[in-house]
Motif scaffolding. Structure first.
Motif, PDB file in Angstrom:
ATOM      1  N   ASP A 120      22.867  14.408   2.836  1.00 35.48           N
ATOM      2  CA  ASP A 120      21.937  13.296   2.718  1.00 35.48           C
ATOM      3  C   ASP A 120      21.235  13.290   1.354  1.00 35.48           C
ATOM      4  OD1 ASP A 120      20.540  11.051   4.162  1.00 35.48           O
ATOM      5  OD2 ASP A 120      18.800  12.251   3.546  1.00 35.48           O
ATOM      6  N   GLU A 121      20.914  14.480   0.857  1.00 37.83           N
ATOM      7  CA  GLU A 121      20.253  14.561  -0.447  1.00 37.83           C
ATOM      8  C   GLU A 121      21.136  14.040  -1.569  1.00 37.83           C
ATOM      9  OE1 GLU A 121      18.528  18.379  -1.373  1.00 37.83           O
ATOM     10  OE2 GLU A 121      17.052  18.037   0.219  1.00 37.83           O
ATOM     11  N   VAL A 122      22.424  14.362  -1.479  1.00 35.36           N
ATOM     12  CA  VAL A 122      23.375  13.864  -2.481  1.00 35.36           C
ATOM     13  C   VAL A 122      23.428  12.343  -2.418  1.00 35.36           C
ATOM     14  CG1 VAL A 122      25.778  13.880  -3.247  1.00 35.36           C
ATOM     15  CG2 VAL A 122      24.759  15.972  -2.339  1.00 35.36           C
ATOM     16  N   LEU A 123      23.478  11.815  -1.202  1.00 40.47           N
ATOM     17  CA  LEU A 123      23.543  10.357  -1.042  1.00 40.47           C
ATOM     18  C   LEU A 123      22.264   9.686  -1.542  1.00 40.47           C
ATOM     19  CD1 LEU A 123      25.227  10.099   2.471  1.00 40.47           C
ATOM     20  CD2 LEU A 123      26.257   9.497   0.273  1.00 40.47           C
ATOM     21  N   ARG A 124      21.129  10.324  -1.258  1.00 37.24           N
ATOM     22  CA  ARG A 124      19.866   9.748  -1.713  1.00 37.24           C
ATOM     23  C   ARG A 124      19.816   9.635  -3.227  1.00 37.24           C
ATOM     24  NH1 ARG A 124      15.367  12.891   1.395  1.00 37.24           N
ATOM     25  NH2 ARG A 124      14.714  13.301  -0.721  1.00 37.24           N
ATOM     26  N   ARG A 133      19.545   5.032   7.760  1.00 36.06           N
ATOM     27  CA  ARG A 133      20.565   4.863   8.792  1.00 36.06           C
ATOM     28  C   ARG A 133      21.968   4.789   8.175  1.00 36.06           C
ATOM     29  NH1 ARG A 133      21.516   3.829  14.439  1.00 36.06           N
ATOM     30  NH2 ARG A 133      23.641   4.586  14.172  1.00 36.06           N
ATOM     31  N   ALA A 134      22.075   4.031   7.089  1.00 35.00           N
ATOM     32  CA  ALA A 134      23.365   3.864   6.409  1.00 35.00           C
ATOM     33  C   ALA A 134      23.820   5.193   5.812  1.00 35.00           C
ATOM     34  CB  ALA A 134      23.254   2.799   5.321  1.00 35.00           C
ATOM     35  N   ARG A 135      22.853   5.986   5.350  1.00 32.53           N
ATOM     36  CA  ARG A 135      23.208   7.303   4.790  1.00 32.53           C
ATOM     37  C   ARG A 135      23.761   8.210   5.878  1.00 32.53           C
ATOM     38  NH1 ARG A 135      18.111   7.228   2.245  1.00 32.53           N
ATOM     39  NH2 ARG A 135      17.480   8.996   3.527  1.00 32.53           N
ATOM     40  N   ARG A 136      23.159   8.132   7.076  1.00 31.60           N
ATOM     41  CA  ARG A 136      23.646   8.953   8.185  1.00 31.60           C
ATOM     42  C   ARG A 136      25.080   8.558   8.549  1.00 31.60           C
ATOM     43  NH1 ARG A 136      22.447  11.776  13.218  1.00 31.60           N
ATOM     44  NH2 ARG A 136      24.058  10.903  14.551  1.00 31.60           N
ATOM     45  N   LEU A 140      28.467  10.973   8.210  1.00 35.88           N
ATOM     46  CA  LEU A 140      29.430  11.221   9.287  1.00 35.88           C
ATOM     47  C   LEU A 140      30.841  10.845   8.855  1.00 35.88           C
ATOM     48  CD1 LEU A 140      27.661  10.098  12.565  1.00 35.88           C
ATOM     49  CD2 LEU A 140      28.585  12.357  12.009  1.00 35.88           C
ATOM     50  N   GLU A 141      30.925   9.702   8.156  1.00 39.19           N
ATOM     51  CA  GLU A 141      32.216   9.222   7.679  1.00 39.19           C
ATOM     52  C   GLU A 141      32.836  10.249   6.724  1.00 39.19           C
ATOM     53  OE1 GLU A 141      32.480   4.729   6.844  1.00 39.19           O
ATOM     54  OE2 GLU A 141      32.387   5.662   4.872  1.00 39.19           O
ATOM     55  N   LEU A 142      32.010  10.769   5.810  1.00 43.65           N
ATOM     56  CA  LEU A 142      32.498  11.759   4.837  1.00 43.65           C
ATOM     57  C   LEU A 142      32.981  13.020   5.556  1.00 43.65           C
ATOM     58  CD1 LEU A 142      29.754  11.406   2.088  1.00 43.65           C
ATOM     59  CD2 LEU A 142      32.189  10.958   1.771  1.00 43.65           C
ATOM     60  N   LEU A 143      32.211  13.467   6.547  1.00 40.87           N
ATOM     61  CA  LEU A 143      32.605  14.681   7.275  1.00 40.87           C
ATOM     62  C   LEU A 143      33.892  14.445   8.061  1.00 40.87           C
ATOM     63  CD1 LEU A 143      29.151  16.068   8.449  1.00 40.87           C
ATOM     64  CD2 LEU A 143      30.624  16.946   6.637  1.00 40.87           C
TER      65      LEU A 143
END
Ligand SMILES: Nc1ncnc2c1ncn2[C@@H]1O[C@H](COP(=O)(O)OP(=O)(O)OP(=O)(O)O)[C@@H](O)[C@H]1O
Ligand SMILES: [Mg+2]
Length: 175
Positions: A120-124, A133-136, A140-143
């Motif tokens: 999440d920190e990388v995405l932020r 919500r979109a980051r979450r 999940l998609e990345l994982l």
């Protein structure tokens, strides 16, 4: 006439110097050159300690200065001479054009933070337009993309609760 595209990465006569305790410099990597086109994969092969990781780190401005420094040569990323860029300019490029999967995920991941938080920190940082919500969802998609089994449950797992291969997949997802 067809134009020849830039190679994605071009390294010209790269040398990397290491300084010992006496302050003497010697070349650890000497005069290596290679080009990688978009979609191509290059594997550097060699005995342990021969300079593969240093070569890779030099492409990302991540040489452990001051003991290790870029001695000479040129590093061209998508037509730009990255060895001449300042830190700030390079950081911009790093977030969009180049990423790294470190060799040792146990030291690269934060041991006291769940992996979902770390991604999440990388995405932020790199996708500021995404809401929480979109980051979450993206996380999940990345994982899922990297084949981590049961990604929903793993968002709250700490690095030590994963296998070595799973930790490496988390690093790939972050990259
Ligand atoms: N921070 C540092 N300070 C001094 N010497 C270093 C440093 N990092 C690496 N070296 C030395 O540089 C050489 C090349 O290291 P590098 O990590 O590039 O090896 P490698 O080819 O990736 O090896 P491996 O296959 O074991 O990962 C080694 O001899 C190592 O001891
Ligand atoms: Mg290495």
């Amino acid at each position: 006439m067809t134009s020849v595209p830039h190679p994605a990465i071009e390294v010209r006569e790269l040398s990397i110097a290491i300084r010992d305790e006496q302050g003497n410099e010697r070349l650890m990597v000497s005069d290596i050159s290679f080009r990688i086109a978009a979609g191509e994969t290059l594997a550097l092969v060699g005995e342990s300690g021969c300079g593969k990781s240093l070569t890779a780190m030099s492409l990302l401005h991540l040489l452990p200065q001051p003991q290790v420094r870029l001695h000479s040569g040129e590093i061209i990323l998508a037509g730009q001479a990255v060895h001449r860029l300042g830190k700030k300019q390079f950081r911009k490029l790093r977030s969009h054009r180049i990423g790294v999967i470190f060799q040792d995920p146990m030291t690269a991941l934060n041991p006291v933070q769940p992996i979902g938080k770390q991604i999440d920190e990388v995405l932020r940082l790199h996708r500021p337009e995404l809401a929480r919500r979109a980051r979450r969802d993206r996380c999940l998609e990345l994982l899922k993309d990297v084949g981590l089994p049961a990604p929903e449950a793993r968002l709250i797992a700490y690095p030590h609760q994963l296998s070595g291969g799973m930790r490496q997949r988390v690093m790939i997802a972050m990259a």
